[in-house]
Design an enzyme around this catalytic site. Sequence first.
Site, PDB file in Angstrom:
ATOM      1  N   CYS A 135      -7.603  -2.290   2.418  1.00  0.00           N
ATOM      2  CA  CYS A 135      -7.492  -0.887   2.015  1.00  0.00           C
ATOM      3  C   CYS A 135      -8.451   0.030   2.774  1.00  0.00           C
ATOM      4  CB  CYS A 135      -7.710  -0.760   0.517  1.00  0.00           C
ATOM      5  SG  CYS A 135      -6.706  -1.914  -0.418  1.00  0.00           S
ATOM      6  N   HIS A 269      -9.057   6.259  -1.184  1.00  0.00           N
ATOM      7  CA  HIS A 269      -8.042   5.215  -1.326  1.00  0.00           C
ATOM      8  C   HIS A 269      -7.464   5.286  -2.737  1.00  0.00           C
ATOM      9  CE1 HIS A 269      -5.974   1.530  -1.523  1.00  0.00           C
ATOM     10  NE2 HIS A 269      -6.884   0.887  -2.227  1.00  0.00           N
ATOM     11  N   ASN A 300      -0.589   1.879  -5.343  1.00  0.00           N
ATOM     12  CA  ASN A 300      -1.603   1.537  -4.335  1.00  0.00           C
ATOM     13  C   ASN A 300      -0.890   0.876  -3.152  1.00  0.00           C
ATOM     14  OD1 ASN A 300      -3.543   0.242  -2.791  1.00  0.00           O
ATOM     15  ND2 ASN A 300      -4.674  -0.604  -4.532  1.00  0.00           N
TER      16      ASN A 300
END
Length: 344
Positions: A135, A269, A300
């Site tokens: 990520c 993020h 996500n």
Amino acid sequence: MTDVTSSNGRPAGLPELAQRTGHQFTRIVALGAARGERSVPNDDLVGPIDSSDEWIRQRTGIVTRVRAGADVQAVDLAEVAAREAIAAAGIDASQIGVVLISTVTNTVATPSMATLLAERIGATPAAAYDISAACAGYAYGIAQADSFIKTGIAEYVLVIGAEKLSDIVDPTDRSISFLLGDGAGAAIVGPSDYPGIAPTIWGSDGSKWDAIWMTRTYPEWRAGGAQPTIRQEGQTVFRWAVWEMVTVAKRALEAAGITADQLAAFIPHQANMRIIDEFAKQLGLPESVMIGRDITTTGNTSAASIPLATHRLLAEHPQLHGGLALQIGFGAGLVFGAQVVVLP
Ligand SMILES: CC(C)(COP(=O)(O)OP(=O)(O)OC[C@H]1O[C@@H](n2cnc3c(N)ncnc32)[C@H](O)[C@@H]1OP(=O)(O)O)[C@@H](O)C(=O)NCCC(=O)NCCS
């Protein structure tokens, strides 16, 4: 002892190597985005994990996440995002010197997704490789692109985060499966007349290597185990994000020489809405700073989440173009990367 004769300490007899120099400043020139075409509501996932729409909304902020169909791979999403970014930048793909794709969901261990993408979009013979930084991968990619242009390795760099995370989730896993979505975000980074990318703060903490992990290794899979899927120690990652990533975000502001009130946007993020809210509180962001909250409908998407959230913020709030954004990625490794950028 070497007989040093040149004024810069070069040993006698050693020919002077030519050096390349690049541009003083860089910026993100344009963005592109692609999301999985199916919008999957919480209710479609709660059965096998004994959860509820209400629990997922309250604990994560996610209402739906995007997922790609069986016939779509991460590279297909990357291609859509890349083509949009290249067109918006007004450059030809042949001007791209490096193609960087951050992904953990390439369908093969090798060759890379980046070389396939470079061929598809006509960016050959650009250098092309994948980044494995989960990520944080988009922030890692922006840092590399910035350095490459400043040192003259490339004129334009294509940075992509591309994931089909639905390929590596176990629908019965309640630690992470319900968080994840499929998408790709792309950025063209190029030379600039003014500083458009501030110094990156990045790093890793391998002592938490097993906080986000795959259920088994490839050799274990080959020996007869089920397909490896992703899991996480949710609370460990949550605490690390809330305590340590705020410091990283503050250091990125300091490195840029600005204060939080000078930001137009904060684009972390998209891991969990409670983490995003906690960041905003601890950074003391004024109301005027727009916050990326794409997680609500996208989920996500790992390395794709920052460029996707940025793309969306710019589409919904065109006044942000040209403003300053603080972006921070963090995830499996554990790894992190943050920098302040001028929004394209
Ligand atoms: C995964 C996450 C949403 C779990 O939320 P949480 O508030 O930490 O949940 P906890 O693990 O503390 O569990 C709280 C309760 O919910 C339950 N629970 C856990 N997962 C659940 C789920 N998917 N559905 C329903 N209930 C769940 C637990 O059993 C526990 O119940 P109890 O209080 O009766 O014992 C959260 O930890 C998180 O977002 N972590 C970081 C994510 C992240 O950044 N990941 C990085 C990838 S990039």
